[in-house]
Design an enzyme around this catalytic site. Structure first.
Site, PDB file in Angstrom:
ATOM      1  N   GLU A  12      41.978  19.511  -3.058  1.00 44.17           N
ATOM      2  CA  GLU A  12      42.619  20.189  -3.679  1.00 44.17           C
ATOM      3  C   GLU A  12      43.414  20.962  -4.623  1.00 44.17           C
ATOM      4  O   GLU A  12      41.576  20.729  -5.938  1.00 44.17           O
ATOM      5  CB  GLU A  12      43.768  18.892  -4.702  1.00 44.17           C
ATOM      6  CG  GLU A  12      44.860  19.131  -4.668  1.00 44.17           C
ATOM      7  CD  GLU A  12      45.897  17.937  -5.136  1.00 44.17           C
ATOM      8  OE1 GLU A  12      46.901  17.688  -5.667  1.00 44.17           O
ATOM      9  OE2 GLU A  12      45.159  16.831  -5.113  1.00 44.17           O
ATOM     10  N   LYS A  29      52.788  21.724  -0.813  1.00 40.32           N
ATOM     11  CA  LYS A  29      52.891  19.926  -1.370  1.00 40.32           C
ATOM     12  C   LYS A  29      54.191  19.288  -1.872  1.00 40.32           C
ATOM     13  O   LYS A  29      54.355  19.997  -2.431  1.00 40.32           O
ATOM     14  CB  LYS A  29      51.569  19.585  -3.130  1.00 40.32           C
ATOM     15  CG  LYS A  29      51.697  18.758  -2.793  1.00 40.32           C
ATOM     16  CD  LYS A  29      50.619  17.716  -4.467  1.00 40.32           C
ATOM     17  CE  LYS A  29      49.996  16.550  -4.159  1.00 40.32           C
ATOM     18  NZ  LYS A  29      49.228  15.822  -4.936  1.00 40.32           N
ATOM     19  N   CYS A  44      47.237  14.909  -1.128  1.00 40.59           N
ATOM     20  CA  CYS A  44      46.729  13.909  -2.442  1.00 40.59           C
ATOM     21  C   CYS A  44      48.135  12.783  -2.168  1.00 40.59           C
ATOM     22  O   CYS A  44      48.231  12.345  -1.092  1.00 40.59           O
ATOM     23  CB  CYS A  44      46.646  14.940  -3.645  1.00 40.59           C
ATOM     24  SG  CYS A  44      46.070  13.681  -4.981  1.00 40.59           S
ATOM     25  N   VAL A  63      43.259   9.875  -8.670  1.00 43.53           N
ATOM     26  CA  VAL A  63      42.892   9.425  -9.428  1.00 43.53           C
ATOM     27  C   VAL A  63      42.746   7.882  -9.391  1.00 43.53           C
ATOM     28  O   VAL A  63      42.954   7.211  -8.185  1.00 43.53           O
ATOM     29  CB  VAL A  63      43.971  10.177 -10.850  1.00 43.53           C
ATOM     30  CG1 VAL A  63      43.637  11.331 -10.154  1.00 43.53           C
ATOM     31  CG2 VAL A  63      44.974   9.478 -10.144  1.00 43.53           C
ATOM     32  N   MET A 107      43.301   3.538  -9.249  1.00 43.48           N
ATOM     33  CA  MET A 107      44.525   3.212  -9.064  1.00 43.48           C
ATOM     34  C   MET A 107      45.010   1.989  -9.359  1.00 43.48           C
ATOM     35  O   MET A 107      43.792   1.696  -9.721  1.00 43.48           O
ATOM     36  CB  MET A 107      44.347   3.047  -7.765  1.00 43.48           C
ATOM     37  CG  MET A 107      45.057   3.731  -6.423  1.00 43.48           C
ATOM     38  SD  MET A 107      46.434   5.276  -7.253  1.00 43.48           S
ATOM     39  CE  MET A 107      47.668   4.335  -6.796  1.00 43.48           C
TER      40      MET A 107
END
Length: 289
Positions: free
Chosen positions: A47, A118, A151, A178, A180
């Site tokens: 991304e 997105k 994502c 990222v 969690m």
């Protein structure tokens, strides 16, 4: 156009640098060349891999953005796809007039096939980007039907299902996952679990390409993965912290042939469309049969 094929798919997990667009693109081209020489026919990049992810201002975002028709990144990737006879799915920062989108481009040997924007924005993305307005298109390629998510889109089962109902054989996911909160260390990353579940419950191959590194204090988790239509990883998860190229050979035709789980059950046919709308309220047309 052949609609059944065993193809070699790769995800190029690397570390883009925020604002260093020329260097990021050059690095991506080197990875494309390496993977193409190794026989890959479909290559997925992360991304926003041309610009970097953690933006600080709208001015910075506009400076890094480009439109599909004239963008230098798109031009470079288009030339690479033609020269190396590959199909690319790659995340980039798109400008359309005054609007900005977190987008992914699909490029084949003959040029740009299409763009996905997105749909579900994560956290501070809402400060810079518009929510995607192109729906969930399925792109026809020489090896089959291809969908794209980016994502956070992967957290929405509706997105996967709408691609499946339109006949997608494979879904490519450029991503910047990222950490969690409360992720148990002994279990796969939640993002990997979601890719596996979506592949299994929709009978589709999934190729998710993440990035690594820390950018403006935001860490990324790597773990790019390629999942077959049964929901099992066939390449990866990749490293949590290091660049890595992962590759798998998959028969996309099996995603269509094996949607029957047994003599009684077929994942799309068994939907109770008498109780909920066949296409979940969208105007897309089903094409799974």
């Amino acid at each position: 156009m052949a609609q059944e094929a065993t193809i070699q798919i790769s995800c190029a997990q690397f570390e883009p640098r925020i604002g260093e667009k020329n260097a990021n693109v050059e690095h991506s081209l080197a990875l494309i060349e390496t993977l193409a020489k190794d026989g890959s026919q479909l290559i997925v990049l992360p991304e926003l891999c041309n610009s970097g992810y953690v933006l600080e201002s709208r001015e910075e975002a506009y400076d890094l953005a480009e439109d599909v028709a004239t963008g230098e990144t798109i031009d470079a990737w288009t030339k690479a796809a033609a020269d190396r006879n590959v199909t690319l799915v790659a995340g980039f920062l798109e400008r359309d007039g005054v609007k900005l989108y977190n987008s992914a481009i699909v490029i084949g040997p003959d040029g740009v096939i299409g763009t996905y924007r997105k749909t579900h924005l994560w956290a501070a993305e809402a400060l810079f980007f518009e929510r995607g307005d192109l729906g969930f298109p399925v792109f026809h390629t020489r090896f089959g039907r291809l969908g794209v998510l980016i994502c956070y889109d992967g957290w929405f089962p509706e997105a996967w299902r709408l691609l499946a109902l339109q006949g997608a054989d494979i879904v490519c996911v450029p991503t910047n996952w990222v950490p969690m909160e409360n992720q148990p260390g002994h279990l796969p990353a939640m993002a990997n679990i979601l890719c596996m579940g979506a592949a299994h419950s929709n009978s589709m191959v999934v190729a998710a390409c993440d990035r690594v590194g820390t950018e403006r204090d935001q860490p990324f988790i790597g773990q790019s993965v390629i999942v077959d239509h049964n929901g099992w990883p066939v390449a990866g998860p990749a490293s949590k912290s290091e660049p890595e190229l992962i590759t798998a050979r998959v028969d996309l035709s099996q995603a269509r042939r094996q949607r029957n789980w047994n003599a009684f059950n077929q994942v799309v046919r068994d939907r109770r469309t008498d109780l909920y709308g066949e296409m979940l309220g969208t105007t897309a047309q089903p094409n799974w049969y």
